[in-house]
Design an enzyme around this catalytic site. Sequence first.
Site, PDB file in Angstrom:
ATOM      1  N   ILE A  11     -13.260 -16.794  -2.310  1.00 19.71           N
ATOM      2  CA  ILE A  11     -13.044 -15.356  -2.509  1.00 19.71           C
ATOM      3  C   ILE A  11     -12.430 -14.797  -1.228  1.00 19.71           C
ATOM      4  O   ILE A  11     -12.988 -14.975  -0.138  1.00 19.71           O
ATOM      5  CB  ILE A  11     -14.368 -14.620  -2.817  1.00 19.71           C
ATOM      6  CG1 ILE A  11     -15.033 -15.220  -4.062  1.00 19.71           C
ATOM      7  CG2 ILE A  11     -14.125 -13.120  -2.988  1.00 19.71           C
ATOM      8  CD1 ILE A  11     -16.449 -14.704  -4.312  1.00 19.71           C
ATOM      9  N   ASP A  69      -7.600 -14.320   8.003  1.00 24.21           N
ATOM     10  CA  ASP A  69      -6.761 -13.126   7.842  1.00 24.21           C
ATOM     11  C   ASP A  69      -5.592 -13.534   6.943  1.00 24.21           C
ATOM     12  O   ASP A  69      -4.701 -14.263   7.376  1.00 24.21           O
ATOM     13  CB  ASP A  69      -6.279 -12.667   9.221  1.00 24.21           C
ATOM     14  CG  ASP A  69      -5.425 -11.401   9.155  1.00 24.21           C
ATOM     15  OD1 ASP A  69      -4.872 -11.103   8.072  1.00 24.21           O
ATOM     16  OD2 ASP A  69      -5.308 -10.721  10.186  1.00 24.21           O
ATOM     17  N   ASN A  96      -8.598 -11.366  -3.824  1.00 22.31           N
ATOM     18  CA  ASN A  96      -9.101  -9.988  -3.864  1.00 22.31           C
ATOM     19  C   ASN A  96      -8.741  -9.184  -2.615  1.00 22.31           C
ATOM     20  O   ASN A  96      -8.647  -7.952  -2.682  1.00 22.31           O
ATOM     21  CB  ASN A  96     -10.628 -10.047  -4.045  1.00 22.31           C
ATOM     22  CG  ASN A  96     -11.303  -8.742  -3.691  1.00 22.31           C
ATOM     23  OD1 ASN A  96     -11.286  -7.789  -4.461  1.00 22.31           O
ATOM     24  ND2 ASN A  96     -11.883  -8.669  -2.493  1.00 22.31           N
ATOM     25  N   TYR A 165       1.596   1.147  -1.605  1.00 28.60           N
ATOM     26  CA  TYR A 165       0.472   0.457  -2.256  1.00 28.60           C
ATOM     27  C   TYR A 165       0.822   0.120  -3.705  1.00 28.60           C
ATOM     28  O   TYR A 165       0.599  -1.011  -4.166  1.00 28.60           O
ATOM     29  CB  TYR A 165      -0.786   1.329  -2.187  1.00 28.60           C
ATOM     30  CG  TYR A 165      -1.975   0.689  -2.863  1.00 28.60           C
ATOM     31  CD1 TYR A 165      -2.595  -0.426  -2.295  1.00 28.60           C
ATOM     32  CD2 TYR A 165      -2.465   1.174  -4.077  1.00 28.60           C
ATOM     33  CE1 TYR A 165      -3.685  -1.031  -2.925  1.00 28.60           C
ATOM     34  CE2 TYR A 165      -3.543   0.583  -4.709  1.00 28.60           C
ATOM     35  CZ  TYR A 165      -4.149  -0.521  -4.129  1.00 28.60           C
ATOM     36  OH  TYR A 165      -5.221  -1.121  -4.759  1.00 28.60           O
ATOM     37  N   LYS A 169       1.121  -3.605  -5.610  1.00 33.06           N
ATOM     38  CA  LYS A 169       0.348  -4.033  -6.781  1.00 33.06           C
ATOM     39  C   LYS A 169       1.266  -4.352  -7.967  1.00 33.06           C
ATOM     40  O   LYS A 169       0.933  -5.202  -8.799  1.00 33.06           O
ATOM     41  CB  LYS A 169      -0.709  -2.984  -7.135  1.00 33.06           C
ATOM     42  CG  LYS A 169      -1.839  -2.901  -6.095  1.00 33.06           C
ATOM     43  CD  LYS A 169      -2.611  -4.225  -5.979  1.00 33.06           C
ATOM     44  CE  LYS A 169      -3.799  -4.129  -5.042  1.00 33.06           C
ATOM     45  NZ  LYS A 169      -4.573  -5.390  -4.962  1.00 33.06           N
ATOM     46  N   VAL A 198     -12.669   2.583  -8.152  1.00 31.13           N
ATOM     47  CA  VAL A 198     -13.910   1.899  -7.779  1.00 31.13           C
ATOM     48  C   VAL A 198     -14.327   2.410  -6.404  1.00 31.13           C
ATOM     49  O   VAL A 198     -13.505   2.427  -5.484  1.00 31.13           O
ATOM     50  CB  VAL A 198     -13.699   0.367  -7.656  1.00 31.13           C
ATOM     51  CG1 VAL A 198     -15.038  -0.339  -7.489  1.00 31.13           C
ATOM     52  CG2 VAL A 198     -12.936  -0.187  -8.856  1.00 31.13           C
TER      53      VAL A 198
HETATM   54  P1  NDP Z   1     -12.770  -2.785   0.430  1.00 31.51           P
HETATM   55  O1  NDP Z   1     -12.032  -2.092   1.519  1.00 31.51           O
HETATM   56  O2  NDP Z   1     -14.198  -2.445   0.227  1.00 31.51           O
HETATM   57  O3  NDP Z   1     -12.631  -4.368   0.599  1.00 31.51           O
HETATM   58  C1  NDP Z   1     -11.402  -4.952   0.949  1.00 31.51           C
HETATM   59  C2  NDP Z   1     -11.645  -6.363   1.432  1.00 31.51           C
HETATM   60  O4  NDP Z   1     -10.374  -6.939   1.791  1.00 31.51           O
HETATM   61  C3  NDP Z   1     -12.528  -6.428   2.656  1.00 31.51           C
HETATM   62  O5  NDP Z   1     -13.466  -7.459   2.487  1.00 31.51           O
HETATM   63  C4  NDP Z   1     -11.569  -6.755   3.788  1.00 31.51           C
HETATM   64  O6  NDP Z   1     -12.225  -7.586   4.733  1.00 31.51           O
HETATM   65  C5  NDP Z   1     -10.510  -7.549   3.046  1.00 31.51           C
HETATM   66  N1  NDP Z   1      -9.255  -7.605   3.772  1.00 31.51           N
HETATM   67  C6  NDP Z   1      -8.437  -6.590   4.132  1.00 31.51           C
HETATM   68  N2  NDP Z   1      -7.410  -7.058   4.844  1.00 31.51           N
HETATM   69  C7  NDP Z   1      -7.574  -8.399   4.932  1.00 31.51           C
HETATM   70  C8  NDP Z   1      -6.851  -9.437   5.549  1.00 31.51           C
HETATM   71  N3  NDP Z   1      -5.712  -9.212   6.232  1.00 31.51           N
HETATM   72  N4  NDP Z   1      -7.320 -10.702   5.441  1.00 31.51           N
HETATM   73  C9  NDP Z   1      -8.449 -10.946   4.771  1.00 31.51           C
HETATM   74  N5  NDP Z   1      -9.187 -10.015   4.171  1.00 31.51           N
HETATM   75  C10 NDP Z   1      -8.740  -8.753   4.259  1.00 31.51           C
HETATM   76  O7  NDP Z   1     -11.933  -2.473  -0.886  1.00 31.51           O
HETATM   77  P2  NDP Z   1     -12.073  -2.967  -2.422  1.00 31.51           P
HETATM   78  O8  NDP Z   1     -13.223  -3.842  -2.615  1.00 31.51           O
HETATM   79  O9  NDP Z   1     -11.936  -1.771  -3.245  1.00 31.51           O
HETATM   80  O10 NDP Z   1     -10.711  -3.790  -2.553  1.00 31.51           O
HETATM   81  C11 NDP Z   1     -10.646  -5.102  -3.090  1.00 31.51           C
HETATM   82  C12 NDP Z   1      -9.378  -5.222  -3.917  1.00 31.51           C
HETATM   83  O11 NDP Z   1      -9.459  -4.366  -5.034  1.00 31.51           O
HETATM   84  C13 NDP Z   1      -8.094  -4.837  -3.172  1.00 31.51           C
HETATM   85  O12 NDP Z   1      -7.072  -5.763  -3.500  1.00 31.51           O
HETATM   86  C14 NDP Z   1      -7.769  -3.465  -3.750  1.00 31.51           C
HETATM   87  O13 NDP Z   1      -6.405  -3.178  -3.689  1.00 31.51           O
HETATM   88  C15 NDP Z   1      -8.251  -3.648  -5.168  1.00 31.51           C
HETATM   89  N6  NDP Z   1      -8.501  -2.427  -5.928  1.00 31.51           N
HETATM   90  C16 NDP Z   1      -9.390  -1.494  -5.488  1.00 31.51           C
HETATM   91  C17 NDP Z   1      -9.594  -0.353  -6.233  1.00 31.51           C
HETATM   92  C18 NDP Z   1     -10.518   0.731  -5.796  1.00 31.51           C
HETATM   93  O14 NDP Z   1     -10.448   1.846  -6.336  1.00 31.51           O
HETATM   94  N7  NDP Z   1     -11.403   0.491  -4.839  1.00 31.51           N
HETATM   95  C19 NDP Z   1      -8.930  -0.151  -7.526  1.00 31.51           C
HETATM   96  C20 NDP Z   1      -8.018  -1.193  -7.880  1.00 31.51           C
HETATM   97  C21 NDP Z   1      -7.834  -2.288  -7.109  1.00 31.51           C
HETATM   98  P3  NDP Z   1     -11.993  -7.546   6.328  1.00 31.51           P
HETATM   99  O15 NDP Z   1     -11.705  -6.121   6.706  1.00 31.51           O
HETATM  100  O16 NDP Z   1     -13.281  -8.070   6.865  1.00 31.51           O
HETATM  101  O17 NDP Z   1     -10.850  -8.475   6.568  1.00 31.51           O
HETATM  102  C1  8X3 Z   2      -6.806   1.655  -6.383  1.00 27.90           C
HETATM  103  C2  8X3 Z   2      -6.526   2.586  -7.498  1.00 27.90           C
HETATM  104  O1  8X3 Z   2      -5.197   4.609  -8.155  1.00 27.90           O
HETATM  105  O2  8X3 Z   2      -6.721   4.822  -6.269  1.00 27.90           O
HETATM  106  O3  8X3 Z   2      -6.120   0.467  -6.553  1.00 27.90           O
HETATM  107  O4  8X3 Z   2      -4.639   3.632  -6.035  1.00 27.90           O
HETATM  108  S1  8X3 Z   2      -5.725   3.982  -6.952  1.00 27.90           S
END
Ligand code: NDP
Ligand code: 8X3
Length: 265
Positions: A11, A69, A96, A165, A169, A198
């Site tokens: 993951i 990273d 993710n 962004y 996507k 979310v």
């Molecule tokens: P969070 O910010 O809570 O989690 C994002 C995760 O991505 C963290 O664990 C962070 O870990 C990791 N991350 C960021 N940059 C890097 C990197 N360069 N290398 C490795 N890991 C990285 O956000 P979400 O859980 O919401 O996001 C997860 C996914 O879901 C994303 O792809 C986001 O675009 C997508 N998403 C989110 C939505 C929302 O509304 N929240 C809706 C739709 C999609 P660390 O900083 O430790 O590296």
């Molecule tokens: C996150 C959903 O619409 O806030 O991917 O950009 S939105």
Amino acid sequence: GKRLEGKTIVITGASSGIGRSTAAEFARTSPNNLRLILTARRIDTLKQIAADITKEVGDGVKVLPFQLDVSKPEEVSSFVEKLPEEWRDIDILVNNAGLVKGVARAPDIAAEDINVQFATNVTGLINMTQAVLPIFKSRDEGGKGDIINIGSIAGREPYAGGSIYCATKAAVRSFTDALRKELIATRIRVIEIDPGQVETEFSVVRFYGDRSKADAVYAGCEPLTPDDIAEIIVFAAGRRENVVIADTLVFPSHQAAAGVMHRKV
Ligand code: NDP
Ligand code: 8X3
């Protein structure tokens, strides 16, 4: 349950939000025999999450915290060879890791924000996929394994203030659809899950750590929780081998499009 037993799962972005919840959900669903490789930049957080999972389900689930990273191509390309031998037989990759930076509009979008979003959400996801696919392809029937990509409603419906962004996507969506076609003769499943709103650290990251701005995004809304998406990811991974949940759009009740939200005031 049974279908996930013995699997090795990677993951990305497992230190927070959806990735963190997905790790815990896999562990709960298949507590007897599972290997979880949790990757992100924040290694101390990953170690804590690993300890929490072991505390919750016991040591039937082996957890390996691994600092990675995804925006650094050399870290991604050496990832598999750096894994201890018994962790290399990866079955499921959950792509993710991802982020959004800012709400700026062209021509005022910072170059750094453009680059980090593409390097993480797009190039990072593609490089991870290319790093793991040879393992999948080495298996019989042309190959076996699951690639689960986290897209977004933003990839289907671009909105003002989110052009970069949204473009990242949309790129995930294109790459995923092409990949599924490229792997048609294999048992490799290519799965995309597109969440709507979310509540995670997502908006805190968008607003560079400003929590009050992040909270305002969710004011009056009832967003999904990261556990809601985790359940869907684990469900998709646990289907019979011949079942591919190719594409899934997931909203909370009060959302019907990227910017269409019913807010209680
Ligand atoms: P969070 O910010 O809570 O989690 C994002 C995760 O991505 C963290 O664990 C962070 O870990 C990791 N991350 C960021 N940059 C890097 C990197 N360069 N290398 C490795 N890991 C990285 O956000 P979400 O859980 O919401 O996001 C997860 C996914 O879901 C994303 O792809 C986001 O675009 C997508 N998403 C989110 C939505 C929302 O509304 N929240 C809706 C739709 C999609 P660390 O900083 O430790 O590296
Ligand atoms: C996150 C959903 O619409 O806030 O991917 O950009 S939105």
